[in-house]
Design a protein around this motif. Structure first.
Motif, short mmCIF file in Angstrom:
data_model
loop_
_atom_site.label_atom_id
_atom_site.label_comp_id
_atom_site.label_asym_id
_atom_site.label_seq_id
_atom_site.Cartn_x
_atom_site.Cartn_y
_atom_site.Cartn_z
N ALA A 141 40.85 55.22 47.13
CA ALA A 141 40.39 54.67 45.85
C ALA A 141 41.40 53.67 45.31
O ALA A 141 41.05 52.63 44.76
CB ALA A 141 40.16 55.80 44.85
N ARG A 142 42.66 53.99 45.48
CA ARG A 142 43.68 53.05 45.00
C ARG A 142 43.62 51.74 45.79
O ARG A 142 43.82 50.67 45.24
CB ARG A 142 45.08 53.65 45.11
N ALA A 143 43.32 51.85 47.07
CA ALA A 143 43.27 50.63 47.89
C ALA A 143 42.04 49.80 47.57
O ALA A 143 42.07 48.58 47.69
CB ALA A 143 43.27 51.00 49.37
N THR A 144 40.95 50.43 47.17
CA THR A 144 39.72 49.66 46.96
C THR A 144 39.50 49.37 45.49
O THR A 144 39.62 48.24 45.04
CB THR A 144 38.51 50.42 47.53
N SER A 145 39.25 50.43 44.73
CA SER A 145 38.86 50.23 43.34
C SER A 145 40.01 49.66 42.50
O SER A 145 39.81 48.73 41.71
CB SER A 145 38.39 51.58 42.83
N ASP A 146 41.22 50.17 42.68
CA ASP A 146 42.33 49.69 41.85
C ASP A 146 42.78 48.28 42.24
O ASP A 146 42.98 47.44 41.37
CB ASP A 146 43.51 50.66 41.93
N ILE A 147 42.90 48.06 43.52
CA ILE A 147 43.31 46.70 43.91
C ILE A 147 42.20 45.72 43.52
O ILE A 147 42.48 44.58 43.15
CB ILE A 147 43.69 46.64 45.41
N GLY A 148 40.95 46.18 43.51
CA GLY A 148 39.84 45.34 43.02
C GLY A 148 40.02 44.97 41.56
O GLY A 148 39.80 43.83 41.15
N ALA A 149 40.44 45.95 40.76
CA ALA A 149 40.65 45.69 39.33
C ALA A 149 41.80 44.70 39.13
O ALA A 149 41.75 43.86 38.22
CB ALA A 149 40.95 47.00 38.60
N ILE A 150 42.79 44.78 39.98
CA ILE A 150 43.90 43.82 39.88
C ILE A 150 43.41 42.42 40.26
O ILE A 150 43.77 41.43 39.65
CB ILE A 150 45.07 44.25 40.81
N ARG A 151 42.52 42.38 41.26
CA ARG A 151 41.97 41.08 41.65
C ARG A 151 41.21 40.44 40.48
O ARG A 151 41.36 39.26 40.20
CB ARG A 151 41.03 41.24 42.84
N ARG A 152 40.43 41.27 39.78
CA ARG A 152 39.68 40.71 38.65
C ARG A 152 40.64 40.22 37.56
O ARG A 152 40.35 39.28 36.85
CB ARG A 152 38.72 41.75 38.08
N LEU A 153 41.77 40.88 37.44
CA LEU A 153 42.74 40.46 36.44
C LEU A 153 43.34 39.11 36.83
O LEU A 153 43.53 38.24 35.99
CB LEU A 153 43.85 41.50 36.30
N THR A 154 43.61 38.94 38.12
CA THR A 154 44.31 37.72 38.51
C THR A 154 43.37 36.52 38.57
O THR A 154 43.77 35.43 38.25
CB THR A 154 44.98 37.87 39.89
N GLY A 155 42.11 36.72 38.98
CA GLY A 155 41.22 35.57 39.09
C GLY A 155 40.44 35.33 37.81
O GLY A 155 40.83 34.53 36.95
N PRO A 156 39.32 36.04 37.67
CA PRO A 156 38.45 35.81 36.52
C PRO A 156 39.20 35.87 35.19
O PRO A 156 38.92 35.09 34.29
CB PRO A 156 37.44 36.94 36.62
N ALA A 157 40.17 36.76 35.07
CA ALA A 157 40.84 36.89 33.78
C ALA A 157 41.68 35.67 33.46
O ALA A 157 41.71 35.21 32.32
CB ALA A 157 41.68 38.16 33.74
N ILE A 158 42.35 35.13 34.47
CA ILE A 158 43.15 33.92 34.19
C ILE A 158 42.21 32.79 33.78
O ILE A 158 42.46 32.05 32.83
CB ILE A 158 43.96 33.47 35.43
N ILE A 159 41.08 32.67 34.50
CA ILE A 159 40.12 31.62 34.18
C ILE A 159 39.66 31.76 32.73
O ILE A 159 39.73 30.83 31.93
CB ILE A 159 38.90 31.69 35.11
N GLN A 160 39.23 32.98 32.41
CA GLN A 160 38.70 33.25 31.07
C GLN A 160 39.74 32.98 30.00
O GLN A 160 39.47 32.32 29.00
CB GLN A 160 38.29 34.72 31.03
N PHE A 161 40.93 33.49 30.26
CA PHE A 161 41.98 33.38 29.25
C PHE A 161 42.35 31.92 29.02
O PHE A 161 42.35 31.44 27.89
CB PHE A 161 43.21 34.16 29.69
N SER A 162 42.60 31.19 30.09
CA SER A 162 43.07 29.83 29.85
C SER A 162 41.95 28.95 29.31
O SER A 162 42.18 28.11 28.45
CB SER A 162 43.73 29.24 31.09
N SER A 163 40.71 29.19 29.77
CA SER A 163 39.66 28.30 29.24
C SER A 163 39.39 28.63 27.77
O SER A 163 39.17 27.74 26.96
CB SER A 163 38.39 28.37 30.09
N THR A 164 39.46 29.92 27.41
CA THR A 164 39.27 30.27 26.01
C THR A 164 40.33 29.59 25.14
O THR A 164 40.03 28.99 24.11
CB THR A 164 39.39 31.80 25.82
#
Ligand code: UTP
Ligand code: MG
Length: 605
Positions: A141-164
């Motif tokens: 679970a740590r390898a899939t679900s948690d690393i997935g959550a980190i991926r969302r933080l690094t990609g979509p979140a950076i996009i959202q944050f900087s564009s906002t």
């Protein structure tokens, strides 16, 4: 930031940093696209005001780009220009958006990729003790679900944050140019929004952690179910297991729903506050437009900006959510990555390239980590190079534990194990393990071909050597009957092989490795006495060059060993050669008599 959040943040950052150039390009593209987006209402306002000016006959100058002037131009041309400007902006916007997403999403994928590699690399270093303490499902679970959550933080979140952020700054600029009081009114809900979001973040964080824990639980359960499917079926436990899984799953959905509830209330509040802002703009801005302090176009632009900022403001909430989830996930991944590999090379490790195989235990005692009872007490023994030691003893006596200490799968709690006179702690771990061929009591095979299973861990091998190894363990005859011979693919964990075939594959694996020290831990238990004798005969030339340790229950297996020890409750109760032990008339003698009797009874049968 709390210290643990800071460390999670630094952890994620250490991965993002490697792609700083992509980050830079991505952010530039975002700044550009957000800026372009805020221009659109300005052009729309110009269109409206121009048309209105034509209606009322008032003079109106299109406030844009010096290169087109509304004067002396037919309305058709002006509108065409404005239309083209809008189209151009839309095209540029699309390109910038695509680029920013390509850059930033690829960063998040790279981060995920690197992190997964590090994760597996680290797990490979961990000792058996670690894997006993951490369930496979949880680690998965740590390898899939948690690393997935980190991926969302690094990609979509950076996009959202900087564009906002960027959009907010530009929109604010254009809004302030239209009307300062109106801007303040429009943004009045902002502090409330921030407050509400901020107050809910902790709750969301906690709920999210509980969901992740439950995913781990669920994965563990499913994984155990699949690997133990044969036991489940033979004990007709399917219903029970389905019910137990359903309970875990119910808990999972309950936790998800409570998060969704908190989330949707938050969302509703934010929408409501933004709605209030919009009402205020229409109310005040409408009057300003009527009394002429702003134009109709400007009012429309203002409303567009409020709409345009509405979503990013709400997304701040979502963003904080992703952020919190990502940090929580990073903490969970870090927990594993920071767990020290307790068995590894140290500064005491010597430079060595080979060992010859002289083995000695000096007053070795051993307690499994986390337990209190000593499994082995004060074991001293010596096996000179090329000699054969046999270990017998009742089940649970500590035989497997003893042999596991030799390749350092566990460390002795007290005492020393020496090979060629040096403490094994000072032998490079890889060398030590390469020189030991351990056939485990429970053979583990991979879902691969038989040849690859035998040649496991050996990079260069040839068909002949594999064949010879298979012959030594008497597996050859069986293999010849398989459809694809050595290339036959065996099911997961060797499910398509018989118990004896599995054991013999494991023996071939150890033989092919040509180790200095060969350890057979009850490795002949699943073959009949005839095959056992054949295997032992075939192994004899191999064994006479190497130090061999044989753990067995059957005395027939070990009769010709150079030295035999009888383990009882973790202590050496008797030792000597077969003959000496028989003369002692102790435990070994009793075992021998009992087994002789059993054989006789079998013969009578
Ligand atoms: P062993 O596994 O060393 O016994 O366990 P053995 O002599 O090889 O037994 P058989 O013949 O294969 O059945 C010795 C003791 O160590 C405990 C076991 O419960 C047993 O009492 N043990 C084993 C642990 O506490 N933790 C483990 O990971 C393994
Ligand atoms: Mg055992």
């Amino acid at each position: 930031m709390k210290p643990e959040n800071r460390s999670a943040f630094n952890f994620i950052n250490s991965y993002i940093k490697r792609y700083w150039l992509l980050v830079l390009f991505g952010i530039v593209a975002i700044i550009f696209s957000s800026f372009i987006q805020t221009i659109i209402p300005v052009i729309t306002a110009a269109v409206i005001d121009y048309i209105r000016a034509i209606h009322t006959g008032a003079e109106y100058k299109v406030p844009l780009y010096g290169f087109i002037t509304a004067e002396n131009q037919s309305p058709k041309i002006v509108l065409l220009w404005l239309g083209l400007a809008l189209t151009g902006v839309a095209v540029v916007l699309a390109v910038a958006r695509i680029l920013s997403r390509i850059y930033l999403i690829s960063i998040s994928r790279h981060v995920e990729y690197d992190m997964l590699n590090d994760y597996l690399r680290h797990l490979q270093k961990m000792s058996q003790h670690f894997f006993q303490q951490n369930k496979t499902g949880d680690l998965m679970a740590r390898a899939t679900s948690d690393i997935g959550a980190i991926r969302r933080l690094t990609g979509p979140a950076i996009i959202q944050f900087s564009s906002t952020l960027v959009m907010f700054i530009f929109a604010l600029y254009f809004m302030l140019r239209i009307s300062i009081p109106l801007t303040f009114i429009a943004l009045a809900p902002l502090p409330f929004i921030v407050f509400i979001v901020y107050s809910r973040v902790g709750k969301i964080h906690a709920l999210f952690n509980r969901i992740q824990e439950q995913i781990s639980q669920l994965t563990s359960r499913a994984q155990e179910n699949f690997s133990g499917i044969r036991v489940i079926k033979s004990y007709v436990r399917e219903k029970f297991e389905i019910e137990a899984f359903k309970e875990e799953n119910d808990e999972y959905i309950r936790r998800n729903i409570s998060l969704a509830r908190v989330d949707s209330f938050l969302h509703a509040w934010l929408e409501f506050l933004l709605g209030l802002g919009l009402i205020a703009v229409i109310w005040l801005g409408g009057r300003q437009a009527i009394d002429g302090s702003i134009t109709l176009g400007e009012l429309v632009a203002m409303i567009s900006y409020v709409g345009m900022l509405g979503w990013p403001m709400i997304s701040v909430g979502i963003l904080l959510n992703i952020w919190q989830r990502g940090l929580a996930a990073a903490q969970r991944v870090q927990e594993v990555l920071n767990a020290p590999a307790d068995i590894r090379d140290s500064e005491m490790t010597r430079a060595m390239s080979d060992i010859s195989g002289d083995l000695e235990f000096k007053n070795v005692s051993f307690v499994y980590p986390g337990t209190a009872k000593a499994v082995l007490t004060n074991i001293s023994l010596r096996v000179p190079r090329g000699k054969k030691l046999a270990i017998v003893g009742a089940t649970g006596a500590g035989k497997t534990s003893l042999v596991h200490l030799i390749p350092r799968l566990y460390e002795p709690t007290e005492g020393q194990i020496l090979i060629d006179g040096v403490d094994i702690k000072t032998i490079p771990l890889q060398l030590l393990r390469r020189c030991i061929g351990l056939v485990q009591q429970e053979s583990f095979l991979f879902s691969d071909s038989i040849a690859d299973n035998i040649a496991f861990g050996i990079i260069e091998h040839d068909e002949d050597a594999i064949s010879r190894a298979a012959e030594a363990s008497q597996l050859k005859l069986d293999i010849d009957q398989f459809p694809d011979g050595l290339e036959t693919i065996i099911g997961e964990r060797g499910i398509t092989l018989s118990g004896g075939q599995k054991q013999r594959t494991s023996i071939s694996r150890a033989v092919l490795k040509s180790p200095r020290i060969l350890i057979l831990d009850d490795a002949l238990s699943a073959v009949d006495t005839y095959t056992e004798e054949e295997i032992l005969r075939a192994l004899r030339p191999i064994m006479c060059e190497r130090t061999t340790i044989i753990v067995a229950h059957r005395i027939s297996t070990i009769r010709d060993a150079d030295h035999i020890i009888v383990l009882q409750d973790g202590v050496i109760a008797e030792e000597g050669t077969h003959q000496q032990l028989l003369e002692k008339k102790g435990i070994y003698f009793d075992m021998h008599e009992r087994q002789k009797l059993e054989e006789k009874l079998l013969e009578i049968d």
